[in-house]
Write a protein that holds these residues in place. Structure first.
Motif, PDB file in Angstrom:
ATOM      1  N   MET A   1     -10.245  41.800  19.493  1.00  0.00           N
ATOM      2  CA  MET A   1      -9.939  42.675  20.635  1.00  0.00           C
ATOM      3  C   MET A   1      -8.522  43.221  20.593  1.00  0.00           C
ATOM      4  O   MET A   1      -8.148  44.027  21.407  1.00  0.00           O
ATOM      5  CB  MET A   1     -10.148  41.899  21.949  1.00  0.00           C
ATOM      6  CG  MET A   1     -11.602  41.568  22.261  1.00  0.00           C
ATOM      7  SD  MET A   1     -12.616  43.042  22.455  1.00  0.00           S
ATOM      8  CE  MET A   1     -11.842  43.795  23.866  1.00  0.00           C
ATOM      9  N   GLY A   2      -7.697  42.748  19.655  1.00  0.00           N
ATOM     10  CA  GLY A   2      -6.329  43.257  19.584  1.00  0.00           C
ATOM     11  C   GLY A   2      -5.410  42.558  20.552  1.00  0.00           C
ATOM     12  O   GLY A   2      -5.717  41.504  21.114  1.00  0.00           O
ATOM     13  N   ASN A   3      -4.258  43.169  20.775  1.00  0.00           N
ATOM     14  CA  ASN A   3      -3.242  42.591  21.644  1.00  0.00           C
ATOM     15  C   ASN A   3      -3.210  43.298  22.990  1.00  0.00           C
ATOM     16  O   ASN A   3      -3.276  44.531  23.056  1.00  0.00           O
ATOM     17  CB  ASN A   3      -1.865  42.695  20.979  1.00  0.00           C
ATOM     18  CG  ASN A   3      -1.791  41.900  19.692  1.00  0.00           C
ATOM     19  OD1 ASN A   3      -2.339  40.810  19.591  1.00  0.00           O
ATOM     20  ND2 ASN A   3      -1.113  42.451  18.694  1.00  0.00           N
ATOM     21  N   ILE A   4      -3.078  42.529  24.055  1.00  0.00           N
ATOM     22  CA  ILE A   4      -2.968  43.102  25.398  1.00  0.00           C
ATOM     23  C   ILE A   4      -1.524  43.507  25.691  1.00  0.00           C
ATOM     24  O   ILE A   4      -1.266  44.528  26.322  1.00  0.00           O
ATOM     25  CB  ILE A   4      -3.472  42.108  26.454  1.00  0.00           C
ATOM     26  CG1 ILE A   4      -4.966  41.854  26.271  1.00  0.00           C
ATOM     27  CG2 ILE A   4      -3.186  42.633  27.868  1.00  0.00           C
ATOM     28  CD1 ILE A   4      -5.850  43.076  26.438  1.00  0.00           C
ATOM     29  N   LEU A   5      -0.571  42.708  25.229  1.00  0.00           N
ATOM     30  CA  LEU A   5       0.845  43.036  25.433  1.00  0.00           C
ATOM     31  C   LEU A   5       1.585  42.956  24.115  1.00  0.00           C
ATOM     32  O   LEU A   5       1.439  41.980  23.370  1.00  0.00           O
ATOM     33  CB  LEU A   5       1.489  42.071  26.430  1.00  0.00           C
ATOM     34  CG  LEU A   5       2.999  42.251  26.678  1.00  0.00           C
ATOM     35  CD1 LEU A   5       3.276  43.591  27.357  1.00  0.00           C
ATOM     36  CD2 LEU A   5       3.563  41.102  27.504  1.00  0.00           C
ATOM     37  N   GLU A   6       2.373  43.984  23.830  1.00  0.00           N
ATOM     38  CA  GLU A   6       3.240  43.995  22.648  1.00  0.00           C
ATOM     39  C   GLU A   6       4.625  44.477  23.061  1.00  0.00           C
ATOM     40  O   GLU A   6       4.779  45.597  23.551  1.00  0.00           O
ATOM     41  CB  GLU A   6       2.683  44.919  21.562  1.00  0.00           C
ATOM     42  CG  GLU A   6       1.341  44.487  20.992  1.00  0.00           C
ATOM     43  CD  GLU A   6       0.824  45.459  19.946  1.00  0.00           C
ATOM     44  OE1 GLU A   6       1.611  46.286  19.466  1.00  0.00           O
ATOM     45  OE2 GLU A   6      -0.374  45.401  19.634  1.00  0.00           O
ATOM     46  N   ILE A   7       5.617  43.621  22.877  1.00  0.00           N
ATOM     47  CA  ILE A   7       7.013  43.980  23.149  1.00  0.00           C
ATOM     48  C   ILE A   7       7.778  43.890  21.842  1.00  0.00           C
ATOM     49  O   ILE A   7       7.753  42.862  21.173  1.00  0.00           O
ATOM     50  CB  ILE A   7       7.648  43.044  24.193  1.00  0.00           C
ATOM     51  CG1 ILE A   7       6.882  43.119  25.515  1.00  0.00           C
ATOM     52  CG2 ILE A   7       9.113  43.403  24.413  1.00  0.00           C
ATOM     53  CD1 ILE A   7       7.411  42.175  26.575  1.00  0.00           C
ATOM     54  N   GLN A   8       8.459  44.965  21.499  1.00  0.00           N
ATOM     55  CA  GLN A   8       9.216  45.021  20.252  1.00  0.00           C
ATOM     56  C   GLN A   8      10.679  45.340  20.534  1.00  0.00           C
ATOM     57  O   GLN A   8      10.989  46.382  21.120  1.00  0.00           O
ATOM     58  CB  GLN A   8       8.626  46.087  19.310  1.00  0.00           C
ATOM     59  CG  GLN A   8       7.205  45.817  18.854  1.00  0.00           C
ATOM     60  CD  GLN A   8       7.094  44.602  17.957  1.00  0.00           C
ATOM     61  OE1 GLN A   8       8.003  44.302  17.177  1.00  0.00           O
ATOM     62  NE2 GLN A   8       5.981  43.893  18.056  1.00  0.00           N
ATOM     63  N   ASP A   9      11.560  44.423  20.154  1.00  0.00           N
ATOM     64  CA  ASP A   9      13.016  44.633  20.168  1.00  0.00           C
ATOM     65  C   ASP A   9      13.518  45.206  21.486  1.00  0.00           C
ATOM     66  O   ASP A   9      14.233  46.208  21.518  1.00  0.00           O
ATOM     67  CB  ASP A   9      13.417  45.539  19.001  1.00  0.00           C
ATOM     68  CG  ASP A   9      14.893  45.388  18.652  1.00  0.00           C
ATOM     69  OD1 ASP A   9      15.462  44.320  18.932  1.00  0.00           O
ATOM     70  OD2 ASP A   9      15.470  46.342  18.104  1.00  0.00           O
ATOM     71  N   LEU A  10      13.168  44.541  22.576  1.00  0.00           N
ATOM     72  CA  LEU A  10      13.575  44.985  23.905  1.00  0.00           C
ATOM     73  C   LEU A  10      15.006  44.538  24.196  1.00  0.00           C
ATOM     74  O   LEU A  10      15.346  43.371  24.031  1.00  0.00           O
ATOM     75  CB  LEU A  10      12.619  44.400  24.943  1.00  0.00           C
ATOM     76  CG  LEU A  10      12.755  44.887  26.381  1.00  0.00           C
ATOM     77  CD1 LEU A  10      12.349  46.350  26.486  1.00  0.00           C
ATOM     78  CD2 LEU A  10      11.890  44.037  27.304  1.00  0.00           C
ATOM     79  N   ASN A  11      15.843  45.484  24.629  1.00  0.00           N
ATOM     80  CA  ASN A  11      17.243  45.190  24.950  1.00  0.00           C
ATOM     81  C   ASN A  11      17.616  45.846  26.267  1.00  0.00           C
ATOM     82  O   ASN A  11      17.206  46.974  26.557  1.00  0.00           O
ATOM     83  CB  ASN A  11      18.178  45.725  23.853  1.00  0.00           C
ATOM     84  CG  ASN A  11      17.973  45.027  22.523  1.00  0.00           C
ATOM     85  OD1 ASN A  11      18.566  44.005  22.242  1.00  0.00           O
ATOM     86  ND2 ASN A  11      17.098  45.590  21.681  1.00  0.00           N
ATOM     87  N   MET A  24       7.542  39.934  21.908  1.00  0.00           N
ATOM     88  CA  MET A  24       6.495  39.140  22.530  1.00  0.00           C
ATOM     89  C   MET A  24       5.142  39.787  22.258  1.00  0.00           C
ATOM     90  O   MET A  24       4.993  41.004  22.410  1.00  0.00           O
ATOM     91  CB  MET A  24       6.737  39.040  24.039  1.00  0.00           C
ATOM     92  CG  MET A  24       5.847  38.047  24.771  1.00  0.00           C
ATOM     93  SD  MET A  24       6.168  38.093  26.554  1.00  0.00           S
ATOM     94  CE  MET A  24       7.899  37.610  26.612  1.00  0.00           C
ATOM     95  N   THR A  25       4.170  38.984  21.853  1.00  0.00           N
ATOM     96  CA  THR A  25       2.820  39.488  21.615  1.00  0.00           C
ATOM     97  C   THR A  25       1.818  38.552  22.276  1.00  0.00           C
ATOM     98  O   THR A  25       1.871  37.337  22.079  1.00  0.00           O
ATOM     99  CB  THR A  25       2.507  39.562  20.104  1.00  0.00           C
ATOM    100  OG1 THR A  25       3.457  40.436  19.476  1.00  0.00           O
ATOM    101  CG2 THR A  25       1.109  40.106  19.871  1.00  0.00           C
ATOM    102  N   ILE A  26       0.912  39.125  23.078  1.00  0.00           N
ATOM    103  CA  ILE A  26      -0.139  38.335  23.716  1.00  0.00           C
ATOM    104  C   ILE A  26      -1.492  38.894  23.292  1.00  0.00           C
ATOM    105  O   ILE A  26      -1.869  39.999  23.692  1.00  0.00           O
ATOM    106  CB  ILE A  26      -0.030  38.343  25.248  1.00  0.00           C
ATOM    107  CG1 ILE A  26       1.382  37.951  25.707  1.00  0.00           C
ATOM    108  CG2 ILE A  26      -1.067  37.396  25.851  1.00  0.00           C
ATOM    109  CD1 ILE A  26       1.556  37.941  27.205  1.00  0.00           C
TER     110      ILE A  26
END
Length: 286
Positions: A1-11, A24-26
């Motif tokens: 089903m893939g990822n529901i949340l993907e956060i990449q290099d948040l500043n 962060m990956t959920i």
């Protein structure tokens, strides 16, 4: 089903505080525990997922899209329960239901009514006069009645009596059973996550210290205890968050490194809280 949340290099920079390189990956169908002390950066991260405040750099995707790509779908994909009631003063459940129906296209009135009945919530009483537990149940009823993809909980179970809390934690597990939804559960009360979380991430002073599957994390670390006078200087490099106590010392060690210290020490399986506290202590100690 893939990822529901993907956060990449948040500043994000604040006065006296900053979020640094948050990743962060959920995956779909999982509960992700987001833990840390008050002021560590949990709510700041959540505010950026909810697009309440902007971030300096980075990317956030919910169910595969960013806020700018499809604002309506992005917002529809997120449900939120915090530690404070967000209901309008003087409102009753009947008025709340009409508001939700007008605001969210996926809101299911019949499902909402079933939760109101299940939770035994009084429909003719002002929500202002509800107990803390009743208000929290009502907030959960509103989000369980929508077809959202990501449920965000920000200290949502604080102050609940054990019976109500246990009931809601069971509901959360049922919420993700179809494999199409996920939960980001932010809390500093780690006992809430011991049973239900699949992944755990520790945040401290705006940085993610550790991010792993819960079961893997519990297998990867051991609590080590012993006589501080027996501990050699070269052995200390294997210890995380060395804490000198009246009876000796306590620390966390990677399971693979335990044999390097030998059998003179006591080793125990850790709790999530112990791993987090020793990681934070290690950071404080430099």
């Amino acid at each position: 089903m893939g990822n529901i949340l993907e956060i990449q290099d948040l500043n994000k920079e604040y006065k006296g505080f900053s979020l640094k390189h948050i990743h962060m990956t959920i995956p779909a169908g999982y509960i992700f525990g987001f833990v840390g002390q008050n002021g560590a950066g949990k709510t700041s991260t959540i505010n950026m997922i909810n697009h309440i405040c902007k971030y300096k750099t980075g990317t956030i995707k919910v169910d595969g899209i960013t806020y700018d790509e499809d604002t309506v779908r992005y917002k529809e994909s997120i449900a939120y329960v915090g530690d404070e009631s967000y209901f309008t003063r003087g409102m009753k459940i009947k008025t709340l239901k009409k508001t939700l129906k007008d605001f969210y296209k996926t809101f299911d009135e019949k499902k909402f009514d079933s939760y109101i009945e299940k939770y035994n919530l009084p429909v003719n009483k002002k929500i202002d006069d509800f107990s803390r537990g009743m208000k929290v149940k009502l907030m959960f009823a509103t989000v369980f009645s929508r077809d959202s993809k990501l449920l965000i909980l920000d200290e949502a179970t604080n102050g609940l009596d054990p019976v109500v809390k246990d009931e809601l934690l069971s509901e959360l597990q049922a919420y993700i059973e179809n494999g199409k939804r996920s939960i980001l559960f932010s809390t500093h009360v780690l006992s809430d996550l011991e049973e239900i979380a699949d992944y755990i991430a520790f945040i401290d002073n705006g940085e993610i210290l550790l991010d792993k599957q819960k079961d893997e994390m519990l297998e990867d670390y051991l609590v080590i205890k012993g006589d501080i006078d027996e501990l050699k200087e070269e052995q200390k490099k294997y210890l995380i968050g060395l804490d000198k106590k009246a009876y000796g010392f306590e620390a966390i060690i990677k399971s693979e490194n335990a044999e390097k210290l030998g059998g003179k020490y006591t080793y125990e399986k850790p709790e999530i809280a112990q791993i987090m506290l020793h990681y934070i202590k290690d950071r404080r100690n430099g």
